[in-house]
Design a protein around this motif. Structure first.
Motif, short mmCIF file in Angstrom:
data_model
loop_
_atom_site.label_atom_id
_atom_site.label_comp_id
_atom_site.label_asym_id
_atom_site.label_seq_id
_atom_site.Cartn_x
_atom_site.Cartn_y
_atom_site.Cartn_z
N ARG A 6 0.84 -1.19 0.00
CA ARG A 6 0.00 0.00 0.00
C ARG A 6 0.88 1.25 0.00
O ARG A 6 1.92 1.29 0.65
CB ARG A 6 -0.91 -0.01 1.22
N ALA A 7 0.44 2.24 -0.74
CA ALA A 7 1.12 3.54 -0.77
C ALA A 7 0.08 4.63 -0.57
O ALA A 7 -1.08 4.48 -0.97
CB ALA A 7 1.84 3.74 -2.10
N THR A 8 0.50 5.73 0.05
CA THR A 8 -0.39 6.87 0.29
C THR A 8 0.25 8.12 -0.30
O THR A 8 1.43 8.36 -0.13
CB THR A 8 -0.64 7.07 1.80
N VAL A 9 -0.57 8.90 -1.00
CA VAL A 9 -0.14 10.18 -1.54
C VAL A 9 -0.88 11.28 -0.79
O VAL A 9 -2.11 11.25 -0.70
CB VAL A 9 -0.42 10.28 -3.05
N VAL A 10 -0.15 12.25 -0.24
CA VAL A 10 -0.74 13.34 0.54
C VAL A 10 -0.48 14.66 -0.17
O VAL A 10 0.67 15.02 -0.42
CB VAL A 10 -0.18 13.39 1.97
N VAL A 11 -1.56 15.37 -0.50
CA VAL A 11 -1.47 16.69 -1.14
C VAL A 11 -2.33 17.64 -0.32
O VAL A 11 -3.55 17.65 -0.46
CB VAL A 11 -1.97 16.65 -2.61
N LEU A 39 -5.30 8.38 -1.58
CA LEU A 39 -5.03 9.79 -1.87
C LEU A 39 -5.71 10.66 -0.82
O LEU A 39 -6.92 10.57 -0.63
CB LEU A 39 -5.58 10.15 -3.25
N ILE A 40 -4.93 11.48 -0.14
CA ILE A 40 -5.47 12.42 0.83
C ILE A 40 -5.23 13.82 0.28
O ILE A 40 -4.08 14.20 0.02
CB ILE A 40 -4.79 12.27 2.20
N PRO A 55 -9.76 1.86 -10.06
CA PRO A 55 -10.30 1.07 -8.95
C PRO A 55 -9.30 0.84 -7.82
O PRO A 55 -9.69 0.47 -6.70
CB PRO A 55 -10.69 -0.26 -9.61
N LYS A 56 -8.02 1.06 -8.08
CA LYS A 56 -7.00 0.84 -7.05
C LYS A 56 -6.77 2.06 -6.17
O LYS A 56 -6.06 1.99 -5.18
CB LYS A 56 -5.68 0.43 -7.71
N ILE A 57 -7.35 3.21 -6.55
CA ILE A 57 -7.12 4.46 -5.83
C ILE A 57 -8.33 4.81 -4.98
O ILE A 57 -9.45 4.89 -5.47
CB ILE A 57 -6.81 5.61 -6.81
N SER A 58 -8.09 5.00 -3.68
CA SER A 58 -9.13 5.47 -2.76
C SER A 58 -8.87 6.94 -2.43
O SER A 58 -7.75 7.30 -2.05
CB SER A 58 -9.12 4.65 -1.47
N LEU A 59 -9.90 7.78 -2.57
CA LEU A 59 -9.74 9.22 -2.41
C LEU A 59 -10.35 9.68 -1.09
O LEU A 59 -11.50 9.37 -0.78
CB LEU A 59 -10.42 9.94 -3.58
N TYR A 60 -9.58 10.40 -0.29
CA TYR A 60 -10.04 10.96 0.99
C TYR A 60 -9.91 12.48 0.92
O TYR A 60 -8.82 13.01 0.70
CB TYR A 60 -9.20 10.42 2.15
N LEU A 61 -11.02 13.19 1.10
CA LEU A 61 -11.05 14.63 0.93
C LEU A 61 -11.08 15.36 2.27
O LEU A 61 -11.78 14.96 3.20
CB LEU A 61 -12.27 15.05 0.11
N MET A 62 -10.30 16.43 2.35
CA MET A 62 -10.28 17.30 3.51
C MET A 62 -10.91 18.63 3.14
O MET A 62 -10.81 19.08 2.00
CB MET A 62 -8.84 17.54 3.99
N SER A 63 -11.56 19.27 4.10
CA SER A 63 -12.17 20.57 3.86
C SER A 63 -11.77 21.51 4.99
O SER A 63 -12.21 21.36 6.13
CB SER A 63 -13.70 20.45 3.80
N HIS A 89 -7.40 16.93 11.34
CA HIS A 89 -8.05 16.17 10.28
C HIS A 89 -7.06 15.19 9.64
O HIS A 89 -7.39 14.03 9.40
CB HIS A 89 -8.62 17.12 9.23
N LEU A 90 -5.84 15.66 9.39
CA LEU A 90 -4.83 14.80 8.78
C LEU A 90 -4.42 13.67 9.71
O LEU A 90 -4.23 12.52 9.27
CB LEU A 90 -3.62 15.65 8.38
N LEU A 91 -4.30 13.95 11.00
CA LEU A 91 -3.99 12.89 11.98
C LEU A 91 -5.07 11.82 11.99
O LEU A 91 -4.77 10.62 12.00
CB LEU A 91 -3.85 13.50 13.38
#
Length: 472
Positions: A6-11, A39-40, A55-63, A89-91
């Motif tokens: 698993r890999a996570t990308v944070v932007v 993806l965060i 289908p392999k990418i899960s997207l998590y949105l911050m506001s 939120h990120l924690l």
């Protein structure tokens, strides 16, 4: 076989306006078969359809509120509140919501609080921490405050301290690589921005289809009538740039030259230069026609039998940002007769087609650090679009003056380039054709997938824990 890697990308910014991080996500998905991705990112512009449909990418949105439009004093007062919201939120996402990753890839900037949060969650979860240095956060922060402000100095200390704690580093230029090595004690791998395969020159049929779809936007002036809008007495079905006869497509001889400039409407891009250059071009074309101003109507009229060898310019500015409305209001008051401005935000699928349909690209990016390169120019080269760009310290790593583009340092110099490149448009523009050939060569010599496989894949693979992981 055990659990999948698993890999996570944070932007911690607008992922939809960060093409490089979108390309990272797509490359991770396509190059590493047994790896899932999270993806965060912040809520913002919609990313490319390929990211959303993977289908392999899960997207998590911050506001979190941006507070960018607040006056300086209120911005400073609101800043701690914004940072605290982002931190909490990120924690929660990294420790609770998102499954544990082998490696976390973070875009920098911004640096606060994301570098510290990711570092300590990686320690807790035994993950590797990789930073992709796009620029320096403290130099961007210095645009909002004075570079010598105590908060900017504190930001620099934070960015350097936590930046050095990462397990791996990527950066965008050799100049930035040298700066990180000499003054930060960080060894980074240069990964040049390259355009992906969907940035290609457009055929005339594709251009015509785009011109039809955008015709309403092209014809709608920002203020009163201009040289590319439709007068009430004119036929609205008259096309602006191209026409179709049966299965054949043709450019109109009197079409305007299409110039594209992509901007984030932020202080690190001096849009004032383009406005001044447009005014200068307009006046010089008027002078070449011997135009005089009608004292009653204020309209400019050419001398009898005068023939213009310079085209109308249709300057399309794409992007969103805090200064857009202010500049739209200024454009509406310019009363130009040979230049028309349009501002728009295009879907990710339409943007490459617009670049492939344009005659010239303009980059106003100056870089807060002087060490990063404009991604927009890379995309333009991928579409075979020649570019004129603001000259600064490391831009020659991308734009080769008089080969694939031109460099300018003032509005007058940019106006000179417009006059020189477009004289005799569209049939007799040898310099423009020469630059287009150079842009095509630059865009085709290397693509993003090639650069990613060569520079990024070996680094990321070192941090994946499971030996069964292999590329497609």
């Amino acid at each position: 076989m055990g659990r999948r890697g698993r890999a996570t990308v944070v932007v911690l910014g607008d992922f939809g306006r960060s093409p490089r991080m979108q390309y990272h996500a797509l490359s991770l998905s396509s190059q590493l078969f047994f790896v899932l991705f999270d993806l965060i990112t912040m809520i913002g512009a919609q990313p490319h359809r390929a990211v959303l449909e993977d289908p392999k990418i899960s997207l998590y949105l911050m506001s979190v509120p941006s507070f960018q439009r607040l006056p300086r004093l209120f911005y400073l007062l609101a800043l701690p509140f914004k940072i605290l919201l982002q931190l909490l939120h990120l924690l929660w996402l990294l420790l609770v919501k998102v499954p544990s990753s082998d490696v976390v890839l973070v875009q920098n900037p911004p640096s606060v609080p994301v570098l510290a949060v990711v570092k300590w969650t990686c320690v807790i979860r035994k993950s590797s921490f990789v930073i992709d240095w796009h620029n320096f956060g403290y130099t961007l922060f210095g645009l909002r405050l004075n570079p010598s402000h105590i908060l900017v100095k504190l930001y620099f200390w934070f960015e350097k301290r936590y930046g050095k704690m990462a397990d791996g580093h990527l950066c965008v230029t050799k100049a930035m690589q040298h700066e990180l090595a000499e003054n930060w004690g960080i060894r980074a791998t240069v990964v040049y921005d390259r355009s992906p395969e969907f940035f290609q020159p457009a055929t005339l049929e594709e251009k015509h289809e785009l011109f039809l779809r955008l015709d309403g936007l092209f014809r709608q002036p920002l203020g009163e009538w201009d040289c590319c809008s439709v007068r009430p007495e004119e036929d609205e079905n008259v096309r602006l740039a191209s026409r179709q006869y049966g299965d054949q497509y043709f450019y109109l001889k009197e079409r305007p030259a299409l110039i594209v400039s992509s901007t984030s409407w932020t202080p690190d891009e001096d849009f004032e230069i383009l406005l001044e250059a447009a005014v200068m071009y307009d006046r010089r074309v008027a002078a070449s026609l011997g135009e005089h101003i009608d004292s009653a109507s204020g309209d400019r009229r050419p001398m009898k039998n005068s023939r213009c060898v310079f085209p109308r310019l249709l300057i399309v500015v794409t992007g969103k940002g805090p200064l857009r409305q202010e500049y739209e209001e200024r454009i509406s008051r310019l009363r130009l007769h040979h230049v028309a401005f349009r501002t728009m935000w295009l879907a990710a699928e339409d943007y490459p087609r617009l670049l492939g349909s344009a005659d010239l690209g303009v980059s106003l990016h100056t870089s807060s650090s002087g060490l990063d390169l404009p991604m927009k120019v890379v995309d333009m080269f991928g579409c075979g679009l020649p570019v004129t760009a603001v000259s600064y310290s490391c831009i020659d790593e991308l734009v080769k003056d008089h080969q694939n583009g031109l460099l300018f340092s003032s509005a007058s110099e940019l106006a000179d380039q417009f006059m020189d490149l477009f004289q005799g448009f569209p049939d007799n523009c040898e310099r423009l054709k020469h630059l287009r050939d150079g842009a095509l060569a630059s865009g085709s010599c290397a693509r993003w997938d090639d650069e990613w496989e060569k520079q990024v894949l070996p680094l990321i693979s070192r941090f994946l824990r499971h030996s069964f992981i292999s590329r497609c």
